[in-house]
Design a protein around this motif. Structure first.
Motif, PDB file in Angstrom:
ATOM      1  N   GLU A   1       0.797  -1.218   0.000  1.00 40.84           N
ATOM      2  CA  GLU A   1       0.000   0.000   0.000  1.00 40.84           C
ATOM      3  C   GLU A   1       0.832   1.270   0.000  1.00 40.84           C
ATOM      4  OE1 GLU A   1      -2.582  -0.263   3.344  1.00 40.84           O
ATOM      5  OE2 GLU A   1      -3.838  -1.841   2.463  1.00 40.84           O
ATOM      6  N   THR A   2       2.131   1.175   0.244  1.00 43.41           N
ATOM      7  CA  THR A   2       2.964   2.378   0.330  1.00 43.41           C
ATOM      8  C   THR A   2       4.193   2.269  -0.578  1.00 43.41           C
ATOM      9  OG1 THR A   2       4.335   1.545   2.144  1.00 43.41           O
ATOM     10  CG2 THR A   2       2.271   2.639   2.745  1.00 43.41           C
TER      11      THR A   2
ATOM     12  N   THR B   1      -1.440  10.568  -5.134  1.00 44.82           N
ATOM     13  CA  THR B   1      -0.258  10.777  -4.285  1.00 44.82           C
ATOM     14  C   THR B   1       0.757  11.676  -4.992  1.00 44.82           C
ATOM     15  OG1 THR B   1      -0.479   8.703  -3.082  1.00 44.82           O
ATOM     16  CG2 THR B   1       1.732   9.644  -3.205  1.00 44.82           C
TER      17      THR B   1
ATOM     18  N   ASN C   1      12.009  14.768   4.899  1.00 47.29           N
ATOM     19  CA  ASN C   1      11.143  13.702   5.417  1.00 47.29           C
ATOM     20  C   ASN C   1      11.151  12.487   4.498  1.00 47.29           C
ATOM     21  OD1 ASN C   1      10.101  15.380   7.580  1.00 47.29           O
ATOM     22  ND2 ASN C   1       8.916  16.443   6.012  1.00 47.29           N
ATOM     23  N   SER C   2      11.048  11.306   5.081  1.00 50.23           N
ATOM     24  CA  SER C   2      10.952  10.086   4.301  1.00 50.23           C
ATOM     25  C   SER C   2       9.660  10.088   3.488  1.00 50.23           C
ATOM     26  CB  SER C   2      10.972   8.870   5.223  1.00 50.23           C
ATOM     27  OG  SER C   2      10.669   7.693   4.499  1.00 50.23           O
TER      28      SER C   2
ATOM     29  N   LYS D   1       1.142   6.745   0.261  1.00 52.47           N
ATOM     30  CA  LYS D   1       0.247   5.714  -0.252  1.00 52.47           C
ATOM     31  C   LYS D   1       0.427   5.501  -1.754  1.00 52.47           C
ATOM     32  CE  LYS D   1      -4.599   4.286  -0.073  1.00 52.47           C
ATOM     33  NZ  LYS D   1      -5.981   4.657   0.333  1.00 52.47           N
TER      34      LYS D   1
ATOM     35  N   LYS E   1       7.137   2.172   0.195  1.00 60.89           N
ATOM     36  CA  LYS E   1       8.116   1.225   0.733  1.00 60.89           C
ATOM     37  C   LYS E   1       8.005  -0.135   0.053  1.00 60.89           C
ATOM     38  CE  LYS E   1       9.746  -0.615   5.158  1.00 60.89           C
ATOM     39  NZ  LYS E   1       9.515  -0.645   6.636  1.00 60.89           N
ATOM     40  N   SER E   2       6.832  -0.428  -0.521  1.00 56.57           N
ATOM     41  CA  SER E   2       6.585  -1.739  -1.117  1.00 56.57           C
ATOM     42  C   SER E   2       6.960  -1.815  -2.595  1.00 56.57           C
ATOM     43  CB  SER E   2       5.115  -2.120  -0.957  1.00 56.57           C
ATOM     44  OG  SER E   2       4.288  -1.361  -1.822  1.00 56.57           O
TER      45      SER E   2
ATOM     46  N   GLU F   1       8.687   7.045   2.243  1.00 53.75           N
ATOM     47  CA  GLU F   1       8.423   5.610   2.228  1.00 53.75           C
ATOM     48  C   GLU F   1       6.969   5.251   2.537  1.00 53.75           C
ATOM     49  OE1 GLU F   1      11.470   2.737   2.432  1.00 53.75           O
ATOM     50  OE2 GLU F   1      11.194   4.106   0.758  1.00 53.75           O
ATOM     51  N   ASN F   2       6.334   6.047   3.392  1.00 53.17           N
ATOM     52  CA  ASN F   2       4.989   5.690   3.844  1.00 53.17           C
ATOM     53  C   ASN F   2       3.881   6.371   3.050  1.00 53.17           C
ATOM     54  OD1 ASN F   2       5.826   3.903   5.921  1.00 53.17           O
ATOM     55  ND2 ASN F   2       6.305   5.656   7.222  1.00 53.17           N
TER      56      ASN F   2
END
Length: 260
Positions: A107-108, A239, A228-229, A234, A110-111, A231-232
């Protein structure tokens, strides 16, 4: 899906678009889901990419600049496409535009699992698989370890405002460039051609997803322009984020200090 599947799509697109001559096909077809003008080259590239996944029987959600978002099932992987990144370059006859394809498993951001970019002018290919490194035309790549920037590139939808914000960073560059394809900027930074890449106005998920994964796998540092990261964030059509991508930690800290 693996990188070879994405490469096959990219290489077929490169051959077809080499014959397509986008600068002679400039009739607007309307506006895509992103709000940008859709040109024949955008539609051609998007159609070819989605057709390839459909023929392969892939069960995958789609996020694309032109068609928007198509959710098949929430737990399926997501295909994130910018069919032509740098459309205005393409139809203007400026030889710097690309196709960008990413696949995310969750979902983010990071994936993100796979990222693939092809320069549709010269056929340069960049790809990465999470935790497996980044590659340029089959050779593993890394960013440079310079402590002072050589070339800094930026992209901005409202340059008259954005340049003021990032001017302190641009002042320390040996050269400054604005090429017009975020995907290719990230790709060439990953192989050491750029020191820093900045997007001070929000960039869309399909513009940067493949490039961000390639950059991270090449050891680049990736945050928004406040440090800021991302990674999170969506995996979703709407987005957006600013970007600050640097070849190494030293350059990233310098850039953040100057922006702040």
């Amino acid at each position: 899906m693996e990188i070879e599947f994405l490469r096959d799509i990219g290489q077929r697109l490169f051959k077809e678009i080499s014959l397509f001559k986008p600068q002679f096909n400039t009739t607007a077809l309307g506006r895509g889901a992103s709000g940008d003008t859709t040109f024949p080259i955008d539609k051609l590239a998007e159609d070819r990419i989605i057709e390839a996944f459909e023929k392969a029987g892939a069960k995958i959600n789609i996020i694309s600049e032109e068609r928007g978002s198509k959710l098949i099932q929430e737990n399926y992987p997501s295909l994130i496409i910018d069919p032509i990144d740098g459309s205005k370059n393409a139809v203007s006859g400026i030889p710097f535009f690309s196709t960008s394809i990413a696949i995310a498993e969750g979902e983010t951001l990071k994936s993100l699992k796979l990222g693939y970019i092809i320069n549709l002018v010269n056929g340069d290919e960049f790809w990465a698989k999470r935790d497996d490194g980044a590659f340029f035309n089959g050779q593993r790549i890394k960013t440079r370890d310079n402590t002072m920037p050589v070339i800094i590139a930026f992209e901005a939808s409202t340059p008259h405002n954005a340049v003021k914000q990032i001017l302190p960073v641009l002042k320390i560059a040996n050269r400054v460039r604005c090429f017009g394809s975020t995907a290719l900027d990230l790709a060439y930074l990953s192989r050491g051609a750029l020191s820093i890449f900045i997007v001070p106005t929000p960039s869309r998920i399909f513009d940067f997803s493949a490039g961000v994964l390639i950059a991270k796998e090449s050891s680049a540092i990736v945050t928004d322009i406040e440090g800021n990261s991302i990674e999170n964030l969506k995996i979703a059509f709407n987005t957006k984020t600013t970007l600050l991508v640097s070849a190494n930690e030293t350059l990233h800290k310098k850039a953040l200090d100057l922006i702040k």
